[in-house]
Design an enzyme around this catalytic site. Structure first.
Site, PDB file in Angstrom:
ATOM      1  N   HIS A 161      70.805  42.153  30.990  1.00 52.53           N
ATOM      2  CA  HIS A 161      72.239  42.139  30.680  1.00 52.53           C
ATOM      3  C   HIS A 161      73.034  41.418  31.752  1.00 52.53           C
ATOM      4  O   HIS A 161      72.555  41.216  32.861  1.00 52.53           O
ATOM      5  CB  HIS A 161      72.797  43.553  30.475  1.00 52.53           C
ATOM      6  CG  HIS A 161      72.712  44.461  31.671  1.00 52.53           C
ATOM      7  ND1 HIS A 161      71.619  45.258  31.933  1.00 52.53           N
ATOM      8  CD2 HIS A 161      73.575  44.692  32.689  1.00 52.53           C
ATOM      9  CE1 HIS A 161      71.824  45.941  33.042  1.00 52.53           C
ATOM     10  NE2 HIS A 161      73.001  45.620  33.542  1.00 52.53           N
ATOM     11  N   HIS A 194      77.546  41.697  37.944  1.00 51.60           N
ATOM     12  CA  HIS A 194      76.133  41.505  38.286  1.00 51.60           C
ATOM     13  C   HIS A 194      75.350  41.016  37.076  1.00 51.60           C
ATOM     14  O   HIS A 194      75.830  41.075  35.946  1.00 51.60           O
ATOM     15  CB  HIS A 194      75.493  42.782  38.856  1.00 51.60           C
ATOM     16  CG  HIS A 194      75.405  43.940  37.908  1.00 51.60           C
ATOM     17  ND1 HIS A 194      76.376  44.915  37.813  1.00 51.60           N
ATOM     18  CD2 HIS A 194      74.452  44.298  37.015  1.00 51.60           C
ATOM     19  CE1 HIS A 194      76.017  45.814  36.913  1.00 51.60           C
ATOM     20  NE2 HIS A 194      74.851  45.467  36.403  1.00 51.60           N
ATOM     21  N   GLU A 220      70.679  43.048  39.730  1.00 51.57           N
ATOM     22  CA  GLU A 220      70.039  44.325  39.411  1.00 51.57           C
ATOM     23  C   GLU A 220      68.661  43.992  38.853  1.00 51.57           C
ATOM     24  O   GLU A 220      68.520  43.060  38.067  1.00 51.57           O
ATOM     25  CB  GLU A 220      70.879  45.058  38.356  1.00 51.57           C
ATOM     26  CG  GLU A 220      70.305  46.387  37.896  1.00 51.57           C
ATOM     27  CD  GLU A 220      71.212  47.069  36.857  1.00 51.57           C
ATOM     28  OE1 GLU A 220      72.015  46.386  36.202  1.00 51.57           O
ATOM     29  OE2 GLU A 220      71.086  48.303  36.698  1.00 51.57           O
TER      30      GLU A 220
HETATM   31 CO    CO Z   1      73.674  46.676  35.150  1.00 50.93          CO
END
Ligand code: CO
Length: 134
Positions: A7, A79, A130
């Site tokens: 994502h 992020h 991440e």
């Molecule tokens: Co995230």
């Protein structure tokens, strides 16, 4: 090591307005807001054919995205999340290459109930990264 883009997370000052942009203007499938007190955010999940967008809005007094929104009043990309097959092996390999893992270095359970870690933006082209166990 790096796998799929899981994502892209976008911090937004107005969750309802941002949801409307993705749902009504862009025609995406948009979830209801999901409070995540352990992470200090409320999240809206947007499903795209090949990945997801997560809208993040601060929740509580010590939200990790409050300072980001203070600097970026209209919101912005917060992020990106990449999948890895083995998060502990990925962490150890990254650390061995001098990359900084944020926090205590132990994976936490993320928004998709899978272990995640965050990597220092200064080590990754100015982008908070991440990694999530696939
Ligand atoms: Co995230």
């Amino acid at each position: 090591m790096i796998g799929r883009l899981n994502h892209v997370a976008i911090a937004v000052p107005d969750l309802a307005a941002a949801s409307a942009i993705y749902r009504d203007t862009l025609g995406a499938k948009v979830s209801a807001p999901v409070p995540m007190p352990a992470h200090g955010v409320t999240t809206v999940f947007i499903e795209l054919p090949n990945t997801k967008i997560e809208l993040l809005h601060p929740l509580g007094d010590n939200s990790p995205i409050a300072a980001f929104l203070a600097r970026n009043a209209s919101g912005g990309i917060h992020h990106v999340c990449y999948e890895v097959d083995d998060i502990l092996a990925a962490r150890d390999k990254l650390k061995a290459q001098g990359m900084r893992v944020l926090g205590d270095g132990e994976p936490k359970i993320g928004a998709h109930d899978k272990p995640v870690l965050f990597l220092h933006p200064k080590d990754f082209c100015g982008t908070l990264v991440e990694i999530e166990q696939a």
